[in-house]
Design an enzyme around this catalytic site. Structure first.
Site, PDB file in Angstrom:
ATOM      1  N   ASP A  35       0.864  -1.185   0.000  1.00 41.19           N
ATOM      2  CA  ASP A  35       0.000   0.000   0.000  1.00 41.19           C
ATOM      3  C   ASP A  35       0.890   1.222   0.000  1.00 41.19           C
ATOM      4  OD1 ASP A  35      -0.086   1.051   3.105  1.00 41.19           O
ATOM      5  OD2 ASP A  35       0.014  -1.131   3.013  1.00 41.19           O
ATOM      6  N   GLU A  92      -7.978   5.319  12.080  1.00 42.23           N
ATOM      7  CA  GLU A  92      -6.941   5.130  13.099  1.00 42.23           C
ATOM      8  C   GLU A  92      -6.649   6.485  13.745  1.00 42.23           C
ATOM      9  OE1 GLU A  92      -2.930   4.563  11.314  1.00 42.23           O
ATOM     10  OE2 GLU A  92      -3.988   4.485   9.387  1.00 42.23           O
TER      11      GLU A  92
END
Length: 297
Positions: A3, A91
């Site tokens: 990613d 997050e």
């Protein structure tokens, strides 16, 4: 799987592909206004190099509304093809929002509604266990947990679909450290296997759909993708269809339908999703302008 975002700088996607990397999640947006500076370049170059790709959004629930951020993400990715579900990265400062589970659910549903494509969640193992509620368990989980062979469990998800096991990986074509992930084979096959790149109708409107040699009435094309009415599909294939109110989600053959549209009071499922759920294959005959779904009995 890797990613990436602009933090990785210029990437040689040819080398990434040559290193037997199967796919990449590419950062598209953050919050309500930020667009990753290298999103367009990375999305085009990774696809050209032959990688399966997905796009992700870094959320700021502590600052913005869920639908506002969902609209920003969808507008940014536009008509670009994604093989994997669209990702909500939750997050950090997101933990400050008390109603975080509701915020995430709203974002995921809104992105699925706007795109007609499935969505999923990325988060850390500890974050998932501490801040996310059980209603999010119907979406696939991409979990981050470093230095372990298996990510820690939580009460929301019984299994993970993608496991980010290090942020210090080394991948040819990417300078410096890289996030490296393992993806469950069944998940990869479902979204990036034989049914993921099926050509579809090019315009909205009515479309002829045949399932196991039986016409399925009221087939439609939305945003270039063929859709079948869920109830009629079940009748044509003699597969049970149900709506589970407690989950607010339809089921086909006992399996949850991740991506669907409700139009004119009817629930539609995409041809690719139906094929993946039923273990079949999908195809499009451009000359006959007919979509086919073949499922082994």
């Amino acid at each position: 799987m890797v990613d990436v975002s602009h933090h990785q700088g210029d990437i040689d996607w040819g080398k990434v592909s040559a290193g037997r990397v199967a796919g990449a999640f590419i950062k598209a947006t953050e919050g309500a206004t930020f667009v990753d500076p290298l999103f367009v370049v990375n999305a085009a170059a990774a696809a050209k190099a032959g990688l399966r790709i997905g796009f992700y959004h870094y959320a700021h629930p502590e600052r913005n509304g869920a639908k506002e951020e969902a609209a920003h993400f969808v507008e940014t990715i536009g008509e670009r093809k994604a093989d994997f579900p669209h990702v909500l990265d939750v997050e950090g400062e997101a933990s400050k929002l008390g109603a975080l589970t509701t915020w995430c659910s709203t974002w995921l549903k809104e992105v699925e509604r706007l795109t007609g494509r499935p969505a999923m969640i990325y988060t850390g193992a500890s974050f998932a266990d501490t801040y996310l509620g059980k209603s999010l368990g119907k979406w696939p989980l991409w979990i981050a947990h470093y230095g372990v062979d298996r990510p820690a469990g939580n009460e929301v998800w019984k299994q993970w679909s993608v496991f980010q096991y290090t942020a210090k990986g080394r991948v040819g074509g990417i300078q410096g450290n890289a996030d490296v992930n393992a993806m469950e084979k069944a998940f990869f096959d479902r979204y990036a296997g034989g049914t993921a790149s099926v050509p579809n109708p090019a315009a909205n409107g009515d479309v002829t759909i045949v399932a196991n040699d039986k016409p399925v009435p009221n087939g439609r094309a939305f945003d270039g993708h063929a859709y079948l009415p869920l109830r009629q599909l079940g009748e044509a294939l003699n597969v049970p269809v149900e709506w589970r109110a407690e989950e607010a989600a339809p089921y086909l053959g006992g399996k949850p339908v991740d991506s669907y549209l409700v139009v004119g009071g009817k629930t539609y499922v995409s041809l690719q999703t139906a094929a993946a759920l039923l273990g079949g294959t999908a195809s499009w005959d451009a000359d006959a302008k007919t979509a086919y779904l073949n499922v082994k009995g």
